[in-house]
Design a protein around this motif. Sequence first.
Motif, PDB file in Angstrom:
ATOM      1  N   LEU A 129     -18.923  23.992  38.891  1.00 44.53           N
ATOM      2  CA  LEU A 129     -17.534  24.269  38.548  1.00 44.53           C
ATOM      3  C   LEU A 129     -17.476  24.732  37.092  1.00 44.53           C
ATOM      4  O   LEU A 129     -18.273  24.303  36.259  1.00 44.53           O
ATOM      5  CB  LEU A 129     -16.663  23.021  38.715  1.00 44.53           C
ATOM      6  CG  LEU A 129     -16.372  22.521  40.123  1.00 44.53           C
ATOM      7  CD1 LEU A 129     -15.578  21.215  40.068  1.00 44.53           C
ATOM      8  CD2 LEU A 129     -15.619  23.560  40.932  1.00 44.53           C
ATOM      9  N   ASP A 130     -16.507  25.592  36.798  1.00 44.02           N
ATOM     10  CA  ASP A 130     -16.316  26.048  35.423  1.00 44.02           C
ATOM     11  C   ASP A 130     -15.457  25.093  34.614  1.00 44.02           C
ATOM     12  O   ASP A 130     -15.627  24.972  33.394  1.00 44.02           O
ATOM     13  CB  ASP A 130     -15.665  27.440  35.427  1.00 44.02           C
ATOM     14  CG  ASP A 130     -16.554  28.487  36.059  1.00 44.02           C
ATOM     15  OD1 ASP A 130     -17.667  28.704  35.549  1.00 44.02           O
ATOM     16  OD2 ASP A 130     -16.131  29.087  37.073  1.00 44.02           O
ATOM     17  N   ALA A 131     -14.519  24.443  35.283  1.00 43.22           N
ATOM     18  CA  ALA A 131     -13.605  23.552  34.562  1.00 43.22           C
ATOM     19  C   ALA A 131     -12.960  22.560  35.512  1.00 43.22           C
ATOM     20  O   ALA A 131     -12.869  22.798  36.722  1.00 43.22           O
ATOM     21  CB  ALA A 131     -12.521  24.362  33.860  1.00 43.22           C
ATOM     22  N   VAL A 142     -19.045  20.065  37.024  1.00 40.85           N
ATOM     23  CA  VAL A 142     -19.055  20.915  35.820  1.00 40.85           C
ATOM     24  C   VAL A 142     -20.409  20.762  35.121  1.00 40.85           C
ATOM     25  O   VAL A 142     -21.024  21.753  34.699  1.00 40.85           O
ATOM     26  CB  VAL A 142     -17.916  20.519  34.848  1.00 40.85           C
ATOM     27  CG1 VAL A 142     -18.052  21.271  33.523  1.00 40.85           C
ATOM     28  CG2 VAL A 142     -16.557  20.819  35.476  1.00 40.85           C
ATOM     29  N   LYS A 143     -20.861  19.537  35.023  1.00 39.49           N
ATOM     30  CA  LYS A 143     -22.140  19.249  34.372  1.00 39.49           C
ATOM     31  C   LYS A 143     -23.292  19.940  35.088  1.00 39.49           C
ATOM     32  O   LYS A 143     -24.250  20.418  34.457  1.00 39.49           O
ATOM     33  CB  LYS A 143     -22.361  17.735  34.343  1.00 39.49           C
ATOM     34  CG  LYS A 143     -23.542  17.278  33.515  1.00 39.49           C
ATOM     35  CD  LYS A 143     -23.581  15.757  33.452  1.00 39.49           C
ATOM     36  CE  LYS A 143     -24.735  15.271  32.575  1.00 39.49           C
ATOM     37  NZ  LYS A 143     -24.743  13.780  32.488  1.00 39.49           N
ATOM     38  N   LYS A 196     -12.561  31.888  37.768  1.00 41.60           N
ATOM     39  CA  LYS A 196     -13.203  30.617  37.464  1.00 41.60           C
ATOM     40  C   LYS A 196     -13.073  29.644  38.637  1.00 41.60           C
ATOM     41  O   LYS A 196     -12.084  29.648  39.363  1.00 41.60           O
ATOM     42  CB  LYS A 196     -12.575  29.981  36.219  1.00 41.60           C
ATOM     43  CG  LYS A 196     -12.633  30.859  34.972  1.00 41.60           C
ATOM     44  CD  LYS A 196     -14.057  31.226  34.605  1.00 41.60           C
ATOM     45  CE  LYS A 196     -14.096  32.049  33.326  1.00 41.60           C
ATOM     46  NZ  LYS A 196     -15.463  32.525  33.009  1.00 41.60           N
ATOM     47  N   LEU A 234     -19.909  16.877  27.756  1.00 40.94           N
ATOM     48  CA  LEU A 234     -19.067  18.052  27.967  1.00 40.94           C
ATOM     49  C   LEU A 234     -18.017  18.120  26.858  1.00 40.94           C
ATOM     50  O   LEU A 234     -18.024  17.298  25.949  1.00 40.94           O
ATOM     51  CB  LEU A 234     -18.402  17.975  29.351  1.00 40.94           C
ATOM     52  CG  LEU A 234     -19.358  17.798  30.533  1.00 40.94           C
ATOM     53  CD1 LEU A 234     -18.587  17.574  31.822  1.00 40.94           C
ATOM     54  CD2 LEU A 234     -20.281  19.003  30.662  1.00 40.94           C
ATOM     55  N   ASN A 239     -19.508  26.245  26.690  1.00 33.41           N
ATOM     56  CA  ASN A 239     -18.567  27.218  27.248  1.00 33.41           C
ATOM     57  C   ASN A 239     -17.715  27.835  26.137  1.00 33.41           C
ATOM     58  O   ASN A 239     -17.136  27.126  25.319  1.00 33.41           O
ATOM     59  CB  ASN A 239     -17.653  26.542  28.275  1.00 33.41           C
ATOM     60  CG  ASN A 239     -16.728  27.517  28.973  1.00 33.41           C
ATOM     61  OD1 ASN A 239     -15.822  28.061  28.362  1.00 33.41           O
ATOM     62  ND2 ASN A 239     -16.945  27.729  30.252  1.00 33.41           N
ATOM     63  N   VAL A 285     -14.830  21.306  30.240  1.00 35.55           N
ATOM     64  CA  VAL A 285     -15.755  22.412  30.473  1.00 35.55           C
ATOM     65  C   VAL A 285     -17.120  22.062  29.893  1.00 35.55           C
ATOM     66  O   VAL A 285     -17.274  21.060  29.190  1.00 35.55           O
ATOM     67  CB  VAL A 285     -15.231  23.720  29.833  1.00 35.55           C
ATOM     68  CG1 VAL A 285     -13.854  24.066  30.390  1.00 35.55           C
ATOM     69  CG2 VAL A 285     -15.177  23.590  28.314  1.00 35.55           C
ATOM     70  N   ALA A 286     -18.101  22.906  30.166  1.00 31.32           N
ATOM     71  CA  ALA A 286     -19.440  22.706  29.617  1.00 31.32           C
ATOM     72  C   ALA A 286     -19.403  22.783  28.094  1.00 31.32           C
ATOM     73  O   ALA A 286     -18.574  23.488  27.512  1.00 31.32           O
ATOM     74  CB  ALA A 286     -20.391  23.760  30.169  1.00 31.32           C
TER      75      ALA A 286
END
Length: 269
Positions: free
Chosen positions: A199-201, A194-195, A156, A218, A143, A139-140
């Motif tokens: 996308l959340d994950a 994600v970056k 998500k 990340l 997050n 994930v970020a």
Amino acid sequence: MKKGLLKAVALGAAAVMSVAAIAGCAGGNKAENNADVANDNAGNKIIMGTNAAFQPFEFTTTSGIVGEFDGIDVAIAKQIADDMGMELEIADMEFDGLIAAVSTGKVDFVAAGMTANDERRKNVDFSDTYFTAAQVMVVAADNTDITKAEDLKNNKKVGVVLGYTGDSIVTEDLEIPEDKITRANRGLDLVQEVKNGKLDAVVIDSATGKALAEKNGLKVVEDSEAFETEEYAIAVKKGNTELLDKINTTLAEMISSGKMDELAIQYNE
């Protein structure tokens, strides 16, 4: 070095040293049952099937162990070939085509960070375990609302690699709606999403997830209750005991000599 990867190899080593061969069936190679691999491959070559987008196990680089191919699995496969007095050739293909490739004789064995599960055992025989891992969520870095797998159900957007364990978990176990799932052939592409905030994950194997997260700024979220331990093994055609025995011998020697641990350190620095 990443302690998680080294621990996983140690667990895999323990599994190899403490239990008998996982598969243990008989007969057959890429051309016909009970034929010797060396006699079957022109030019004394043995062919490894893989999906070279699963760092640190297999990836491409400007100068690899075998041509452009590098990684833990490539190093293991090269040792197997050397021990058999053969030249290693690598066939790079999509992950979801690997079982069919070894079953039909297009490749001699598959080394691709592949989990030895019951479904795959219906079609191939597996070597002893050489690596133990689990799934993680990438994930970020900032997050805070994804701390466990169940959080992915909260609207998500989740990425998974097509055919990987993460795909099965997200689809079948967590039952994430299809319109919230993005599938790709490479974990790297999903991590980039994600970056970029698309996308959340990403749910992916631990060693690869940790390596990609570190390189892209990340973070990794683990959930031992939701993600069970997986055992990586090398797949051969059903009944190919001769090749399977040679592979298991090389794996055991690499583990007992400490070479497997050395690879874990090397490919995590």
